[in-house]
Every structure is written in structure tokens, then in C-alpha cells.
Design an enzyme around this catalytic site. Structure first.
Site, PDB file in Angstrom:
ATOM      1  N   SER A  81       1.085  -3.755  -9.233  1.00 41.18           N
ATOM      2  CA  SER A  81       0.099  -2.995  -8.454  1.00 41.18           C
ATOM      3  C   SER A  81      -0.103  -3.564  -7.047  1.00 41.18           C
ATOM      4  O   SER A  81      -0.497  -4.725  -6.886  1.00 41.18           O
ATOM      5  CB  SER A  81      -1.231  -3.002  -9.203  1.00 41.18           C
ATOM      6  OG  SER A  81      -2.266  -2.517  -8.381  1.00 41.18           O
ATOM      7  N   ASN A  82       0.115  -2.725  -6.047  1.00 44.64           N
ATOM      8  CA  ASN A  82      -0.207  -3.115  -4.665  1.00 44.64           C
ATOM      9  C   ASN A  82      -1.721  -3.217  -4.503  1.00 44.64           C
ATOM     10  O   ASN A  82      -2.234  -4.093  -3.826  1.00 44.64           O
ATOM     11  CB  ASN A  82       0.300  -2.051  -3.677  1.00 44.64           C
ATOM     12  CG  ASN A  82       1.788  -1.880  -3.765  1.00 44.64           C
ATOM     13  OD1 ASN A  82       2.532  -2.820  -3.543  1.00 44.64           O
ATOM     14  ND2 ASN A  82       2.240  -0.689  -4.129  1.00 44.64           N
TER      15      ASN A  82
END
Ligand SMILES: Cc1ncc(COP(=O)(O)O)c(C=O)c1O
Length: 346
Positions: A81-82
Site C-alpha cells: 500500500s502506497n
């Protein structure tokens, strides 16, 4: 009666992103896509753990977190996840702790965003091989209760930072884009973005209504069917409009979203790989395999099918995601022009 711009400026926000981000012409990629003009809005250069769209959302989200005097942020996302990594970076920048509920495959490889999470000292609860959004949200709620029992002041941030407040970051981005487009802002433009948790698309659509009325905003879904995107986007936009004291004028019919690869979230697809290589080799422009590579592949497909107007300026929103590239090397091994020279022939 205040203007939309004044209403936007009246909402609490803290500075986390390096703004304005550049708007760059990409003429060779435009020719490859069959477009008269392609402009890339470089939100991969917002900063915060290597940049991306979350920085704009987090400016509004963290204003709320600080106002509520929370001392720890809990959020959710996939193993790469960014949003999770950028939230952890924002928390650290402001002296807060971050706790991450991550799901899905590949956490064993401490690469890309997972490595950033570790460097940033975020505590991680990893749901092995499970990236069901509801299950991750339930785990976040349990953690929040535990933290409260321990006397902490936690803030639970939904997936992607896609709240009404977060989406205001993209309302603001459209205002910024309108200034950069100059005289072109009065005519038709097409704006293309990757879509995951829908906050970016919601903000772009509401922002276009307020600041760039000639814009056609097009989403390329990477993880949900287009009808689910439309529902969630309208909900978020309504909440953002409420924060601005405006009646939301968006309906599901206003949400234009495509994407036939949404079932392969996190997988490097053949079309995404082709788009990544074309962007890199024609423009030196790096895209990621989970979001922006698929959005560029979607734009190529729309252009080939004649589903967009090739004569109108097209803005590709580069939403970031580049750390994922550094967890994806295996998928690009066959693209290497590599000659191994054995020591004895030197
Ligand atoms: C690099 C990147 N691009 C696009 C998106 C999609 O944005 P949103 O979640 O607001 O739909 C995300 C987040 O999920 C992202 O990390």
C-alpha cells in the site's frame, strides 16, 4: 456569498505536499497513444515517502488528526500500500505513531512500500493472504479499541485516505491544474486517473464542477467493478461538498470509469507492462504496475477504441506508486538488454 475557492481555503489543512506539482508535456507518448496533446500532472512528485496522490489527501486528513489531538494513526491497505507508507511518513513528520493493518500476498519480501513501512517504524499487523477490505477494517477497529484501553488517542483512517476531507485534496488539485492550463482551461480537456478507493476520482469530479467545467474526468479502475466505483465516488463527493457547504451535484451517471483488469489488483498485467515500458522508453517517465501503469494502459485502450477525443488536450494524472516498482523486478526481467561478460573473456 463566498466563492468555491474561498470555501475551499476555509477548510483546515496542513502543508505536507510539495505543491504545485509540475505539468509536463509528453509529445512522444502522445504520438504513441494517438493523441494531439498529452500532459502529465506529476503528483508522483508530491514528496512523503517518494510521493503520490495520498500526500494531497493527507494534508486535510492530518489537519483533522492534529485538531483532535490524536497521538497515533491506524490505517489499512494491501501489503504494498502506497497509502499506508505515506500515512506512516506523514505521521512521523508530525511526531505521531503509525499502526498499519496490511493484507494480501508478498509481505515476506521486504521490498517496496513494505520496506518503507519498516524503516518508518510503523507497527504492522499482517493478515496473511487476506486483503478483504471489510476484514481489514474490522481488524483496524479492534486495534483502535486496544489502543484506547492503553490510554492512547488513536485515529482510524479508512483505506486509501478516501474520506470527504481527503478528497478535498483533489478538489484543490483541479484548481491548481486549471491555473497551469492557462487559456486551455476554458476549452474541453480530458483528465485520466487510476482509481482504487475512489477519493481521487471524487475530488477530481467535484473540483472539475467548481474550477474546470470543460473537463471530462475519466477513471481507470484497478480493484473494483465500475458500478461499485460510481456508488462510492458519489458518496465521497457528497461528503466533500458538505465540508464546503455546497449541495453535491454529482450522480452515479456522472462517474465515468473503465477498467477490465480490476480483478487483477496487484498483478503485473501484460497491457500494464507494455504501458510502463512505452512511457519509460519514450519519455523517461516511470509508472508503477499496480496503478499508473494500468491507467496508462487504459488510456491507450480508450484511444485505440476511439472512446476519447484524440484532438482534445489530455491530462494524465500520475498518482505515484513508484516504490512498488522496486518490488516488481521479476516481472521485467525479460525486458533487460543485458549481456553477461564472463571474467575470462575480459
Ligand atoms: C499510486 C496510486 N494511484 C492511484 C490510487 C487510487 O487513488 P484512490 O484510492 O483515491 O482511488 C492509489 C491509491 O489507492 C495509489 O496508491
Amino acid at each position: 456569498m463566498s466563492t468555491p475557492g474561498e470555501r475551499l481555503d476555509a477548510v483546515r489543512r496542513i502543508e505536507l505536499a510539495a505543491l504545485p506539482t509540475p505539468l509536463e508535456a509528453a509529445p512522444r507518448l502522445a504520438a504513441h497513444l494517438g493523441l494531439a496533446q498529452l500532459l502529465v500532472k506529476r503528483d508522483d512528485r508530491t514528496g512523503l515517502a517518494f510521493g503520490g496522490n495520498k500526500a494531497r489527501k493527507l494534508e486535510y486528513v492530518f489537519a483533522e488528526i492534529l485538531e483532535r489531538q490524536c497521538d497515533v494513526v491506524v490505517t489499512v491497505g494491501g501489503a504494498q500500500s502506497n497509502h499506508a507508507a505515506m500515512t506512516a511518513a506523514a505521521a512521523r513528520k508530525l511526531g505521531l505513531d503509525a499502526k498499519l493493518v496490511l493484507g494480501g500476498p508478498n509481505f515476506a519480501d521486504l521490498a517496496g512500500n513494505a520496506l518503507l513501512d519498516v524503516l518508518l517504524g510503523a507497527e504492522i499487523r499482517y493478515m496473511v493472504d487476506d486483503d478483504d477490505n471489510d476484514a481489514m477494517a474490522a481488524e483496524m477497529d479492534r486495534w483502535v479499541l486496544e489502543l484506547r484501553q492503553d490510554g492512547r488517542r488513536p485515529y482510524a483512517l479508512p483505506i486509501g485516505g478516501s474520506t470527504g476531507a481527503g478528497a478535498l485534496g483533489y478538489v484543490r488539485a483541479v484548481r491548481e491544474l486549471a491555473v497551469q492550463l492557462g487559456p486551455r482551461a476554458v476549452g474541453p480537456v480530458q483528465v485520466v486517473t487510476a482509481v482504487g478507493s475512489c477519493g481521487t476520482l471524487a475530488g477530481l469530479l467535484l473540483g472539475a464542477r467548481l474550477f474546470l467545467p470543460g473537463a471530462r474526468v475519466i477513471g481507470i479502475s484497478v480493484s473494483r467493478p465500475p458500478d461499485a466505483i460510481a456508488r462510492r465516488t458519489v458518496e465521497i463527493a457528497a461528503e466533500s461538498a458538505r465540508l464546503l457547504g455546497l449541495d453535491c451535484v454529482l450522480s452515479e451517471a456522472d462517474v465515468e470509469c473503465y477498467g477490465d483488469t480490476f480483478e487483477s489488483y496487484g498483478v503485473v498485467t501484460a497491457s500494464g507492462k507494455e504501458a510502463i515500458l512505452a512511457s519509460a522508453r519514450l519519455e523517461g517517465l516511470l509508472l508503477d504496475p499496480t496503478y499508473t501503469g494500468k491507467a496508462m494502459a487504459g488510456l491507450l485502450d480508450l484511444s485505440r477504441r476511439g472512446a476519447i477525443d484524440r484532438s482534445v488536450p489530455t491530462v494524465f494524472l500520475h498518482t505515484g506508486g513508484l516504490p512498488i516498482l522496486f518490488a516488481s523486478g521479476k516481472a521485467f526481467q525479460d525486458a533487460a538488454a543485458l549481456t553477461r561478460i564472463p571474467p575470462r573473456s575480459r
